[in-house]
Structures are given as structure tokens and as C-alpha cells.
Design a protein around this motif. Structure first.
Motif, PDB file in Angstrom:
ATOM      1  N   LYS A 190      10.570 -12.157  11.902  1.00 42.82           N
ATOM      2  CA  LYS A 190      11.792 -12.171  11.084  1.00 42.82           C
ATOM      3  C   LYS A 190      11.443 -12.121   9.596  1.00 42.82           C
ATOM      4  CE  LYS A 190      16.075 -12.393   9.952  1.00 42.82           C
ATOM      5  NZ  LYS A 190      16.992 -13.449  10.415  1.00 42.82           N
ATOM      6  N   LEU A 191      10.432 -12.876   9.192  1.00 42.48           N
ATOM      7  CA  LEU A 191      10.032 -12.863   7.784  1.00 42.48           C
ATOM      8  C   LEU A 191       9.516 -11.482   7.374  1.00 42.48           C
ATOM      9  CD1 LEU A 191       8.271 -16.341   7.461  1.00 42.48           C
ATOM     10  CD2 LEU A 191      10.519 -15.678   6.567  1.00 42.48           C
ATOM     11  N   ALA A 192       8.818 -10.799   8.293  1.00 42.66           N
ATOM     12  CA  ALA A 192       8.359  -9.442   8.003  1.00 42.66           C
ATOM     13  C   ALA A 192       9.544  -8.501   7.822  1.00 42.66           C
ATOM     14  CB  ALA A 192       7.441  -8.949   9.128  1.00 42.66           C
ATOM     15  N   ASP A 193      10.544  -8.643   8.685  1.00 44.19           N
ATOM     16  CA  ASP A 193      11.770  -7.846   8.547  1.00 44.19           C
ATOM     17  C   ASP A 193      12.401  -8.064   7.171  1.00 44.19           C
ATOM     18  OD1 ASP A 193      11.354  -7.107  11.167  1.00 44.19           O
ATOM     19  OD2 ASP A 193      13.134  -8.093  11.961  1.00 44.19           O
ATOM     20  N   VAL A 194      12.489  -9.313   6.781  1.00 41.90           N
ATOM     21  CA  VAL A 194      13.107  -9.655   5.496  1.00 41.90           C
ATOM     22  C   VAL A 194      12.331  -9.019   4.357  1.00 41.90           C
ATOM     23  CG1 VAL A 194      13.612 -11.539   3.902  1.00 41.90           C
ATOM     24  CG2 VAL A 194      14.147 -11.795   6.335  1.00 41.90           C
ATOM     25  N   HIS A 195      11.005  -9.117   4.425  1.00 38.41           N
ATOM     26  CA  HIS A 195      10.181  -8.563   3.337  1.00 38.41           C
ATOM     27  C   HIS A 195      10.401  -7.061   3.191  1.00 38.41           C
ATOM     28  CE1 HIS A 195       6.784  -8.410   0.569  1.00 38.41           C
ATOM     29  NE2 HIS A 195       6.444  -7.274   1.175  1.00 38.41           N
ATOM     30  N   LEU A 196      10.392  -6.346   4.308  1.00 40.70           N
ATOM     31  CA  LEU A 196      10.593  -4.901   4.229  1.00 40.70           C
ATOM     32  C   LEU A 196      12.000  -4.561   3.776  1.00 40.70           C
ATOM     33  CD1 LEU A 196       9.629  -2.028   4.663  1.00 40.70           C
ATOM     34  CD2 LEU A 196      10.217  -2.251   7.091  1.00 40.70           C
ATOM     35  N   ALA A 197      13.000  -5.262   4.309  1.00 40.56           N
ATOM     36  CA  ALA A 197      14.394  -4.969   3.961  1.00 40.56           C
ATOM     37  C   ALA A 197      14.682  -5.223   2.488  1.00 40.56           C
ATOM     38  CB  ALA A 197      15.337  -5.797   4.835  1.00 40.56           C
ATOM     39  N   GLU A 198      13.925  -6.112   1.868  1.00 39.73           N
ATOM     40  CA  GLU A 198      14.123  -6.409   0.451  1.00 39.73           C
ATOM     41  C   GLU A 198      13.309  -5.491  -0.459  1.00 39.73           C
ATOM     42  OE1 GLU A 198      13.319 -10.601   0.070  1.00 39.73           O
ATOM     43  OE2 GLU A 198      15.389 -11.144   0.598  1.00 39.73           O
ATOM     44  N   SER A 199      12.514  -4.608   0.136  1.00 45.51           N
ATOM     45  CA  SER A 199      11.712  -3.677  -0.661  1.00 45.51           C
ATOM     46  C   SER A 199      12.566  -2.493  -1.098  1.00 45.51           C
ATOM     47  CB  SER A 199      10.513  -3.175   0.155  1.00 45.51           C
ATOM     48  OG  SER A 199      10.925  -2.189   1.092  1.00 45.51           O
ATOM     49  N   ASP A 200      11.994  -1.672  -1.977  1.00 49.26           N
ATOM     50  CA  ASP A 200      12.701  -0.476  -2.442  1.00 49.26           C
ATOM     51  C   ASP A 200      12.328   0.767  -1.634  1.00 49.26           C
ATOM     52  OD1 ASP A 200      10.120  -0.160  -3.305  1.00 49.26           O
ATOM     53  OD2 ASP A 200      10.612   0.251  -5.404  1.00 49.26           O
ATOM     54  N   LEU A 201      11.645   0.572  -0.520  1.00 50.23           N
ATOM     55  CA  LEU A 201      11.279   1.702   0.334  1.00 50.23           C
ATOM     56  C   LEU A 201      12.480   2.185   1.143  1.00 50.23           C
ATOM     57  CD1 LEU A 201       7.824   0.448   1.697  1.00 50.23           C
ATOM     58  CD2 LEU A 201       8.252   2.011  -0.212  1.00 50.23           C
ATOM     59  N   ASP A 202      12.355   3.384   1.690  1.00 50.31           N
ATOM     60  CA  ASP A 202      13.384   3.917   2.585  1.00 50.31           C
ATOM     61  C   ASP A 202      12.968   3.512   4.003  1.00 50.31           C
ATOM     62  OD1 ASP A 202      15.532   5.256   3.621  1.00 50.31           O
ATOM     63  OD2 ASP A 202      14.595   7.240   3.511  1.00 50.31           O
ATOM     64  N   TRP A 203      13.375   2.321   4.402  1.00 48.74           N
ATOM     65  CA  TRP A 203      12.868   1.693   5.607  1.00 48.74           C
ATOM     66  C   TRP A 203      13.829   1.821   6.800  1.00 48.74           C
ATOM     67  CZ3 TRP A 203      16.349  -1.903   7.210  1.00 48.74           C
ATOM     68  CH2 TRP A 203      17.190  -2.470   6.242  1.00 48.74           C
ATOM     69  N   ALA A 236       0.826  -1.207   0.000  1.00 50.96           N
ATOM     70  CA  ALA A 236       0.000   0.000   0.000  1.00 50.96           C
ATOM     71  C   ALA A 236       0.863   1.261   0.000  1.00 50.96           C
ATOM     72  CB  ALA A 236      -0.919  -0.008   1.218  1.00 50.96           C
ATOM     73  N   ALA A 237       1.927   1.258   0.785  1.00 56.10           N
ATOM     74  CA  ALA A 237       2.822   2.419   0.820  1.00 56.10           C
ATOM     75  C   ALA A 237       3.423   2.689  -0.554  1.00 56.10           C
ATOM     76  CB  ALA A 237       3.919   2.199   1.857  1.00 56.10           C
ATOM     77  N   ARG A 238       3.808   1.623  -1.239  1.00 55.90           N
ATOM     78  CA  ARG A 238       4.377   1.793  -2.582  1.00 55.90           C
ATOM     79  C   ARG A 238       3.339   2.373  -3.533  1.00 55.90           C
ATOM     80  NH1 ARG A 238       6.004  -2.235  -5.406  1.00 55.90           N
ATOM     81  NH2 ARG A 238       7.905  -1.306  -6.243  1.00 55.90           N
ATOM     82  N   LYS A 239       2.105   1.873  -3.450  1.00 53.47           N
ATOM     83  CA  LYS A 239       1.036   2.388  -4.319  1.00 53.47           C
ATOM     84  C   LYS A 239       0.711   3.844  -4.006  1.00 53.47           C
ATOM     85  CE  LYS A 239      -1.362  -2.004  -5.248  1.00 53.47           C
ATOM     86  NZ  LYS A 239      -1.204  -1.938  -6.717  1.00 53.47           N
ATOM     87  N   ALA A 240       0.786   4.194  -2.712  1.00 55.13           N
ATOM     88  CA  ALA A 240       0.453   5.560  -2.294  1.00 55.13           C
ATOM     89  C   ALA A 240       1.614   6.526  -2.505  1.00 55.13           C
ATOM     90  CB  ALA A 240       0.037   5.561  -0.826  1.00 55.13           C
ATOM     91  N   GLY A 241       2.772   6.007  -2.874  1.00 55.64           N
ATOM     92  CA  GLY A 241       3.933   6.859  -3.070  1.00 55.64           C
ATOM     93  C   GLY A 241       4.572   7.324  -1.776  1.00 55.64           C
ATOM     94  N   VAL A 242       4.345   6.580  -0.705  1.00 62.23           N
ATOM     95  CA  VAL A 242       4.981   6.908   0.586  1.00 62.23           C
ATOM     96  C   VAL A 242       6.288   6.133   0.669  1.00 62.23           C
ATOM     97  CG1 VAL A 242       4.724   6.979   3.088  1.00 62.23           C
ATOM     98  CG2 VAL A 242       2.694   7.158   1.629  1.00 62.23           C
ATOM     99  N   ARG A 243       7.389   6.822   0.619  1.00 64.34           N
ATOM    100  CA  ARG A 243       8.690   6.156   0.520  1.00 64.34           C
ATOM    101  C   ARG A 243       9.247   5.734   1.878  1.00 64.34           C
ATOM    102  NH1 ARG A 243       9.257   3.663  -3.340  1.00 64.34           N
ATOM    103  NH2 ARG A 243      11.483   3.530  -2.900  1.00 64.34           N
ATOM    104  N   ARG A 244       8.932   6.485   2.925  1.00 63.03           N
ATOM    105  CA  ARG A 244       9.539   6.223   4.239  1.00 63.03           C
ATOM    106  C   ARG A 244       8.646   5.279   5.031  1.00 63.03           C
ATOM    107  NH1 ARG A 244      12.177   9.468   8.503  1.00 63.03           N
ATOM    108  NH2 ARG A 244      14.105   8.299   8.811  1.00 63.03           N
ATOM    109  N   PHE A 245       9.236   4.213   5.578  1.00 56.12           N
ATOM    110  CA  PHE A 245       8.449   3.176   6.250  1.00 56.12           C
ATOM    111  C   PHE A 245       9.233   2.689   7.463  1.00 56.12           C
ATOM    112  CE2 PHE A 245       6.293  -0.677   7.174  1.00 56.12           C
ATOM    113  CZ  PHE A 245       5.098  -0.727   6.456  1.00 56.12           C
ATOM    114  N   LEU A 246       8.644   2.844   8.644  1.00 52.65           N
ATOM    115  CA  LEU A 246       9.268   2.386   9.893  1.00 52.65           C
ATOM    116  C   LEU A 246       8.491   1.191  10.429  1.00 52.65           C
ATOM    117  CD1 LEU A 246      10.370   5.270   9.521  1.00 52.65           C
ATOM    118  CD2 LEU A 246      10.135   5.603  11.980  1.00 52.65           C
ATOM    119  N   LEU A 247       9.197   0.160  10.844  1.00 54.01           N
ATOM    120  CA  LEU A 247       8.583  -1.061  11.369  1.00 54.01           C
ATOM    121  C   LEU A 247       9.070  -1.320  12.790  1.00 54.01           C
ATOM    122  CD1 LEU A 247       7.105  -3.819  11.201  1.00 54.01           C
ATOM    123  CD2 LEU A 247       9.164  -4.728  10.076  1.00 54.01           C
TER     124      LEU A 247
END
Length: 219
Positions: free
Chosen positions: A136-149, A100-111
Motif C-alpha cells: 500500500k505504501l508503494a502504491d501511495v508513493h507512485l500515485a503521488e509522483s509526477d509520472l504517468d503511472w 530512476a525512471a524520473r532521472k532517465a526521463g521515462v514517464r510511463r510506469f506500471l506497477l
């Protein structure tokens, strides 16, 4: 002030973060799924956004996120509903929020994640083991994204008053940390766009929160 969107906005850390954000003038939208919590969130000065990660799709959630500058994912099953609820909220909910963040154009994402050594060496349930696996799997998914996480891994959460001082690092000894100080750390990360694409472990400590976070700023 950029708008902050908090998923899991009715949670203990999220409420503390909302209060601290509002004190600094940030507009906050708080996603929550229980209508009974609307008034409590309004009392914090935030905009309640009624919706469930169990029911929304990525397009619907992106619409709710639209106009935000930062997404903070604080959502979690909290041990309620067994393994399936953990899988749905902590796991698939995070995947949904990233999309959703990618679709909305929100680049910064904190988990807000979990400290890897939580309760290691103790007898824990299969439900807890599943929780750690999903985190851990959630961490991996976010870390592999192109967001500024940024992934924040706090130690055991306690409700003792915050001290404004923490220990933060890429890898630190396991310990406790007040929820107040976790929220304060998230706020400092939000205020420092130069902190990104890093996993930060967090416990109580002796260094002021702002100084601790500043060390992770990219040159």
C-alpha cells in the motif's frame, strides 16, 4: 515499437509479459539479479540486464533504464527473506525505481501491486500483514509522483492457463486471476497510452482483456 524495461524480469508474471511483448515485436530489457537466469531470459528473446535493487542506486538504475519508453515494476520478495526483504524490494525497491525512471526521463510506469482484500478474514502471519502494508505504501508513493503511472492490483495469482477474459474495475469483488491474464492486461495497458494515473483491480471474468482495459482510456 517502444522499449519496455521490466524490473523483476525473472518473475512469473514478468516472463509471461516478456513473451507476449516479444510476440508483438516490442524490445524488452529485463532486470534480474541472478546470473543463472540470464540464459532463460535470452531464450524468451529479451535483453537480460544483470543488477539488483538491493545494490543499485538511482543513477545506476537510471542508466540501465535509459532509452526505455515504459517501466513495468514486477519485482517482489515473494515471501522469501522475511519482512526485511519485503521492505527492501517491494518497498524501497519501488521508491528506487520511481526515482530512476524520473532521472532517465521515462514517464510511463506500471506497477504490479496487490489486491487489498487478499486473504482478508483468514488467519495470516505478521509477515503477510507487513507485505500488504508495504504494498500500500508503494502504491501511495507512485500515485503521488509526477509520472504517468498505472497501478494494477491482481487478485490471488494462479498458474492455470489464461482465458483472455477478465474482470477489471476501480473496485471489484476479490477473486483469483491467472498470471497469463495479468501479463495480457499489462500488455494492453502498455499499448494504450491513454490509460494512465488510475488504479485497476483485476480478477478472472467474462470480458476480453483489451475491452476491459480500453474502458480506462482517458478522453
Amino acid at each position: 515499437m517502444g522499449q519496455v524495461f521490466i524490473a523483476g524480469g525473472a518473475g512469473k508474471i514478468a516472463r509471461r509479459l516478456s513473451r507476449q511483448l516479444r510476440e508483438r515485436g516490442y524490445p524488452v530489457r529485463a532486470l534480474h539479479r541472478n546470473p543463472a537466469q540470464t540464459g532463460e531470459l535470452e531464450a524468451l528473446g529479451v535483453t537480460p540486464v544483470l543488477g539488483s535493487l538491493l545494490e543499485l542506486d538511482a543513477v545506476q538504475l537510471a542508466t540501465l533504464m535509459a532509452g526505455s519508453d515504459v517501466v513495468v515494476f514486477c519485482a517482489g520478495a515473494g515471501g522469501k527473506g522475511g519482512q526485511e526483504m519485503t521492505n527492501a524490494i517491494d518497498g524501497r525497491g519501488l521508491v528506487l525505481a520511481v526515482a530512476a525512471a524520473r532521472k532517465a526521463g521515462v514517464r510511463r510506469f506500471l506497477l504490479v501491486s496487490a489486491f487489498p482484500e487478499s486473504f482478508r478474514g483468514e488467519q495470516v502471519s505478521q509477515t503477510f500483514e507487513n507485505y500488504m502494508r508495504v504494498k500500500k505504501l508503494a502504491d501511495v508513493h507512485l500515485a503521488e509522483s509526477d509520472l504517468d503511472w498505472v497501478i494494477l492490483r491482481p487478485g490471488t495469482l494462479v498458474d492455470a492457463p489464461g482465458t483472455g477474459k477478465v474482470r477489471a474495475g476501480l473496485a471489484i469483488p476479490y477473486g483469483e486471476v491467472p498470471r497469463d491474464d495479468v501479463a495480457a492486461t499489462l500488455l494492453e495497458i502498455i499499448e494504450r497510452p491513454a490509460v494512465g494515473r488510475v488504479i485497476i483491480e483485476l480478477t478472472q471474468g467474462d470480458t476480453p482483456v483489451g475491452e476491459s482495459v480500453e474502458r480506462f482510456s482517458r478522453a
